[in-house]
Motif scaffolding. Structure first.
Motif, PDB file in Angstrom:
ATOM      1  N   ARG A  44       0.717  -1.297  -0.105  1.00  0.00           N
ATOM      2  CA  ARG A  44      -0.147   0.032   0.110  1.00  0.00           C
ATOM      3  C   ARG A  44       0.829   1.245   0.176  1.00  0.00           C
ATOM      4  NH1 ARG A  44      -5.246   1.207   2.212  1.00  0.00           N
ATOM      5  NH2 ARG A  44      -5.522  -0.967   2.955  1.00  0.00           N
TER       6      ARG A  44
ATOM      7  N   LEU B 280       3.958   1.543  -1.283  1.00  0.00           N
ATOM      8  CA  LEU B 280       4.330   1.585  -2.481  1.00  0.00           C
ATOM      9  C   LEU B 280       3.636   2.018  -3.664  1.00  0.00           C
ATOM     10  CD1 LEU B 280       7.087  -1.314  -2.251  1.00  0.00           C
ATOM     11  CD2 LEU B 280       7.445   1.231  -2.076  1.00  0.00           C
ATOM     12  N   GLY B 281       2.303   2.043  -3.051  1.00  0.00           N
ATOM     13  CA  GLY B 281       1.220   2.397  -4.256  1.00  0.00           C
ATOM     14  C   GLY B 281       0.333   1.235  -5.008  1.00  0.00           C
ATOM     15  N   ARG B 282       0.780  -0.040  -4.701  1.00  0.00           N
ATOM     16  CA  ARG B 282       0.081  -0.988  -5.583  1.00  0.00           C
ATOM     17  C   ARG B 282      -1.460  -1.120  -5.498  1.00  0.00           C
ATOM     18  NH1 ARG B 282      -0.294  -6.748  -6.374  1.00  0.00           N
ATOM     19  NH2 ARG B 282       0.918  -7.531  -8.005  1.00  0.00           N
ATOM     20  N   GLU B 283      -1.859  -0.564  -4.360  1.00  0.00           N
ATOM     21  CA  GLU B 283      -3.333  -0.880  -4.050  1.00  0.00           C
ATOM     22  C   GLU B 283      -3.986   0.523  -4.321  1.00  0.00           C
ATOM     23  OE1 GLU B 283      -4.999  -3.680  -3.464  1.00  0.00           O
ATOM     24  OE2 GLU B 283      -3.262  -4.747  -3.732  1.00  0.00           O
ATOM     25  N   ALA B 284      -3.242   1.507  -4.744  1.00  0.00           N
ATOM     26  CA  ALA B 284      -3.850   2.967  -4.752  1.00  0.00           C
ATOM     27  C   ALA B 284      -5.215   3.222  -5.172  1.00  0.00           C
ATOM     28  CB  ALA B 284      -2.845   3.874  -5.472  1.00  0.00           C
ATOM     29  N   ALA B 285      -5.547   2.382  -6.359  1.00  0.00           N
ATOM     30  CA  ALA B 285      -6.859   2.589  -7.049  1.00  0.00           C
ATOM     31  C   ALA B 285      -7.928   1.705  -6.323  1.00  0.00           C
ATOM     32  CB  ALA B 285      -6.771   2.142  -8.656  1.00  0.00           C
ATOM     33  N   GLN B 286      -7.559   0.848  -5.407  1.00  0.00           N
ATOM     34  CA  GLN B 286      -8.504   0.253  -4.804  1.00  0.00           C
ATOM     35  C   GLN B 286      -8.691   0.478  -3.113  1.00  0.00           C
ATOM     36  OE1 GLN B 286      -6.290  -1.370  -6.513  1.00  0.00           O
ATOM     37  NE2 GLN B 286      -7.454  -1.730  -8.479  1.00  0.00           N
ATOM     38  N   ALA B 287      -7.788  -0.173  -2.464  1.00  0.00           N
ATOM     39  CA  ALA B 287      -7.718  -0.135  -1.045  1.00  0.00           C
ATOM     40  C   ALA B 287      -7.133   1.136  -0.673  1.00  0.00           C
ATOM     41  CB  ALA B 287      -7.324  -1.108  -0.339  1.00  0.00           C
TER      42      ALA B 287
ATOM     43  N   GLU C  65      -3.966   4.097  -0.291  1.00  0.00           N
ATOM     44  CA  GLU C  65      -2.456   4.144   0.076  1.00  0.00           C
ATOM     45  C   GLU C  65      -2.251   4.172   1.400  1.00  0.00           C
ATOM     46  OE1 GLU C  65      -1.108   7.498  -2.490  1.00  0.00           O
ATOM     47  OE2 GLU C  65      -0.519   5.823  -3.832  1.00  0.00           O
ATOM     48  N   SER C  66      -1.209   5.240   1.895  1.00  0.00           N
ATOM     49  CA  SER C  66      -0.900   5.067   3.323  1.00  0.00           C
ATOM     50  C   SER C  66      -0.429   6.583   3.790  1.00  0.00           C
ATOM     51  CB  SER C  66      -0.022   4.149   3.919  1.00  0.00           C
ATOM     52  OG  SER C  66       0.550   4.192   5.189  1.00  0.00           O
TER      53      SER C  66
ATOM     54  N   THR D  37       5.222   7.046   4.622  1.00  0.00           N
ATOM     55  CA  THR D  37       6.072   6.790   3.571  1.00  0.00           C
ATOM     56  C   THR D  37       7.151   5.640   3.644  1.00  0.00           C
ATOM     57  OG1 THR D  37       7.663   8.296   4.092  1.00  0.00           O
ATOM     58  CG2 THR D  37       5.782   9.404   3.201  1.00  0.00           C
TER      59      THR D  37
END
Lengths: 478, 443
Positions: A264, A266-273, A275-276, A279
């Protein structure tokens, strides 16, 4: 234990490697599930499911491909594995960030969750009988009034897997689980109180006795009726908040566990669950008081999120997420661990054969302190005790959380007063964890199904903790 | 030996009849799903999921069971059906033990299928979306592009024997210019022709560029304009509350409301079993009953719940073609359009907020519809009929029944919405609702 056709998985690995894959893993994954439903005392048609298939993950030229099939035929499996390797190669130009795995130990292992009374021998009739007992318990609760509606589900799942990789790891596992979910509704006039409950463990039929759900359902049902009848309007204001283990657990899950998922960040779930708020450089960052201590541990016996090896073949261990108020560790899989230059801490899980392993919490909890419940109460002059909750949510960076109390009491001068209706805590993550003043010595866990991924994966988890004081909170009301 | 589709259906049906089933419904699903996921402008994984599943419902005497099996091997299918028969379980009240509805039925498959789904360039089209977003101003782009080719067969003891194919193309794309400035775009289609990765990417990129440097707003009651994506999330909760199962179980804020006004007069909600570009379309339900279009709410008045045979018998209602063998459910929702442009809605709003996406909707009580949800991506404060500045960090709460009745404007433009947060495909316009509680976190 089912005899899984290991040869199919090995063939998949070999077929992809022939196509110049850099890494291949194959997972035979079976879930045998039973579901019974009781609605207002009536039995709905029960369900039985047997899902067996093979998931294959391939890295080739820095591109990652995942595929699955439940046509467990040698030719089909080999063809899919080869296709995935070619698919990865063909898409490599679109992978600007090349996928690599951290180096991890190779394991040859066979493990299973403790199961004294095998779920293989449990029939739907047994599940329905159990629900009828729970329903009777719910209807026996309360004096003079009855619940307006009751809905109960019981779900059993025997999950068996065989994992093999091109690096030589081979792991066989079995985890049986039982979960009970219920919705209890009390209504009178236009006044309605509702409570959802969920309990779950890994283990055999004996885990139902261990969970002692009849007595819990009696208490929950009685409380729903009592809140309907007795709860007073909550007066908002600034005060101390005492949360029960269920609330401490959801706070830990939502505002520590999720933002600490490295994928999250690193942005891999940004379009769904999403980010955070953290950093990639935030390990060591102070986000709470010295009393803020949160961990995640897949290895807790009987836990709903139990496992010993994750779905990338990495040995599981306890993870200290926040210690003494500072971020100490993120949840990592092999891909994110490689990016961070650390070892994986075995957070990768896939819930079915047709899902890729992704970073998941297992059993997330606030570490216990040394206060008794009475000692915690005595610390509070004016406050509210939220024992458990209904509505909750948090923004997709995990900074703005809201928890609305169900069973909640006013606190005055160190004593519990009457029930209050729907107190609301709406608080930022740093404010929440910086305001933790004291923790109880007894830890309790609750079960949940955590949603993440695309396609969606609902993973079994526990979350919990002790009672916990959050100092000087601006409380609202619904 | 793996069985073919016809073999499986025939084999299971023959076993059910040989073992004396009174009723059976056999459905076979083949789902070929492809997906390209991306983040930071780069692919993160490509997926190819090849799934087959046979679902069986059996009733014998006063006992019944549902089963699903993923193996297509003859010996596995045989053992599975025999296991179901040995596990049949008594259930249902004496008066409403359901029998599968008997036809004859008339079906009308709308043929909304695009064979190009099998050869769709996932990575290339994901790249088109990413590029469009970046050209519109995005610095980072994430999302998923999925295709499904579903083949579905049904055979029942009441003589139903049907099959159909469906295709769908879904794109969910989110763009960022800063950590707190993001935009969202969707494309939802049953055909390549209707699929627009470039448009979805552009919308998300423009959203992210336009909402940089958001500010906080005061807690209070605002007129909120829900764009179609947010409206669809709320509307799907209305559709789900129309399930007669949920009504009985205490999970519906529409309980005891049949024939009553539940929404503003301009609000009409229809559930379509099949509709062109409706990615949830089916021409038959799980009991073999032809699906149809049901007007759930007609100009504010609740007209019907959705039923399977069990709930229809129990509630003495007509079948609606919405089975779910345990729970009836809606297929594709449509909100009738209004006559406002978005600009007109904003112009009439003195103090309001315009939200373009949301997530994490949760309920204090499903029975009362008390909920809250979090806007995410581009949102703006409206003052004096104009967009003043982007806002962030807010939460919307309230009661869906009250908000439905308070809708005072509906958009004339509508979008199909289906993504991670909106499970039910919904054709929704923008909705304007006054006096919506807006809160934020303390600390």
């Amino acid at each position: 234990m089912t005899v899984l056709d290991r040869d199919l998985a090995e063939r998949a690995v070999q077929a992809a490697m022939k196509e110049e894959a850099d890494y291949v893993e194959a997972r035979l994954h079976r879930n045998v599930e039973q579901l019974a439903t009781l609605k207002n005392g009536e039995v709905e048609a029960p369900g039985y499911g047997d899902t067996l298939g093979l998931g294959i993950r391939v890295i080739c030229r820095g591109a990652l491909a995942f595929g699955s099939t439940n046509t467990l035929d040698k030719a089909v499996v080999s063809d899919l594995a080869s296709r995935l390797a070619r698919q990865a190669k063909a898409s490599a130009a679109h992978f600007k960030d090349k996928v690599k795995m951290s180096r991890e130990d190779v394991h040859l292992a066979k493990w299973r969750a403790e199961e004294k009374e095998s779920l293989d021998d449990v029939r739907l009739e047994d599940l329905i009988s159990y629900l009828k007992e729970l329903d009777a318990a719910a209807m026996g609760a309360g004096v003079g009034t009855k619940l307006a509606s009751r809905l109960f589900y019981i779900f059993s799942d025997v999950e068996e897997k065989y994992f093999t990789s091109s690096e030589g790891t081979k792991i066989e596992s079995r985890v049986p689980r039982l979960m009970v979910y219920g919705v209890l509704t009390a209504a009178e006039g236009g006044n309605v109180v509702q409570r959802t409950i969920q309990y779950g463990e890994s283990g055999g039929w004996e885990s139902l006795k261990r969970m002692d759900l009849q007595s819990k359902v009696v208490k929950e049902s009685g409380m729903v009726l009592k809140i309907l009848k007795d709860a007073a309007k909550f007066v908002p204001g600034e005060m101390d908040l005492l949360v029960g283990p269920e609330v401490a657990g959801i706070m830990a899950h939502e505002s520590v566990g999720h933002p600490g998922e490295a994928d999250r960040i690193l942005g891999r779930e940004a379009a769904q669950a999403g980010e955070s708020y953290l950093t990639a450089d935030d390990v060591g960052l102070r986000v709470g008081s010295n009393e803020a201590n949160v961990s995640d541990d897949p290895t807790i016996p009987h836990s709903y999120g139990y496992y010993i090896y994750d779905d990338e073949g990495v040995r599981a261990r306890k993870r200290r997420l926040i210690a003494g108020g500072a971020i100490t560790e993120l949840l990592q899989n092999r891909e994110t661990a490689q990016s961070y230059g650390v070892d994986s801490n075995a957070a990768a899980r896939a819930v079915r054969f047709d899902r890729e392993p992704i970073i998941r919490m297992a059993n997330t909890f606030v570490e216990p302190g040394d206060y008794t419940f009475e000692e915690l109460l005595k610390e509070i002059r004016r406050g509210v005790y939220i024992r458990n909750f209904m509505e909750w949510n948090i923004d997709d960076k995990r900074l703005n959380g809201r928890y609305v109390g169900h069973e909640s009491y006013a606190i005055e001068n160190g004593e519990l007063k009457g029930l209050v209706r729907n107190p609301v805590v709406e608080i930022s993550t740093p404010k929440l964890w910086s305001s933790v003043q004291a923790r109880g010595r007894e830890t309790e866990f609750g079960a949940a199904t955590c949603g993440k991924g695309d396609p969606m994966q609902g993973a079994p988890v526990w979350h919990g903790g002790p009672h916990m004081i959050v100092k000087d909170v601006k409380m609202g009301a619904r | 030996m793996n069985l073919s589709s016809e073999d499986i259906i025939g084999w299971v049906a023959a076993k059910c009849e040989a073992l004396g089933a009174d009723d059976y419904s056999i459905q076979l699903f083949y789902n070929d799903e492809g997906q390209a996921r991306f983040s930071n402008g780069s692919l993160t994984i490509t997926n190819r999921l090849l799934n087959k599943e046979v679902d069986v419902y059996i009733a014998k005497g006063r006992k019944r069971i549902l089963g699903s099996l993923s193996s297509m091997k003859k010996e596995s299918v045989t053992a599975f059906v025999e296991h179901l028969f040995s596990s049949l379980t008594a259930g249902g009240a004496e008066s409403d033990f359901p029998r599968l509805p008997a036809g004859p039925f008339s079906y009308s498959y709308n043929g909304d299928f695009d064979p190009q789904v099998d050869h769709f360039d996932l990575a290339g089209n994901a790249a088109i979306a990413i590029e469009a977003a970046e050209e519109a101003g995005a610095k980072r782009v994430a999302g998923s592009l999925s295709t499904n080719h579903v083949r579905l067969w049904i055979r029942t003891s009441t003589g139903v024997d049907r099959s159909e194919e469906r295709s769908r193309f879904l794109l969910n794309v989110r763009s960022f210019t800063d950590r707190d400035a993001s935009g969202h775009g969707l494309s939802v289609s049953t055909t390549v022709k209707g699929f627009d990765p470039e448009g979805a990417g552009r919308v998300s990129g423009e959203g992210s560029k336009s909402c940089r440097h958001p500010r906080e707003v005061e807690v209070g009651d605002y007129t909120v304009i829900f764009n179609p994506t947010v409206a669809a999330d709320i509307v799907q909760r209305v559709g789900q509350s129309a399930s007669a199962f949920g009504v009985d179980a205490g999970l519906s804020f529409l309980a005891n409301q049949l024939g009553k006004t539940v929404a503003a007069e301009d609000f009409t909600l229809i559930d379509h079993g099949q509709i062109v570009n409706g990615v949830g379309s089916r021409s038959f339900d799980d009991e073999g009953v032809p699906t149809r279009s049901n007007v759930l709410i007609d100009r504010g008045v609740l007209k019907t719940y959705v039923h399977n045979s069990t709930t229809a018998v129990k509630q003495k209602a007509e079948l609606t073609g919405n089975a779910g063998l345990i729970e009836p459910h809606v297929w594709n929702l449509e909100v009738a359009p209004g006559d406002y442009t978005l600009e007109e809605m904003i112009r009439e709003t003195k103090k309001g907020i315009y939200v373009t996406n949301n997530w994490y909707t949760r309920f204090q009580s499903y029975a009362t519809g008390e909920y809250s949800t979090l806007p995410r991506d581009a949102a703006w404060l409206i003052e004096g009929g104009e967009l003043k500045h982007p806002v962030a960090g807010i939460r919307i709460s309230g009661e869906i029944p009250r908000q439905l009745k308070s809708i005072d404007a509906l958009g004339k433009e509508r979008n199909w919405v289906k993504w991670w947060e909106v499970e039910v495909p919904t054709l929704a316009p923008a909705l304007r609702i006054p006096n919506v509680r807006v809160t934020k976190a303390s600390g």
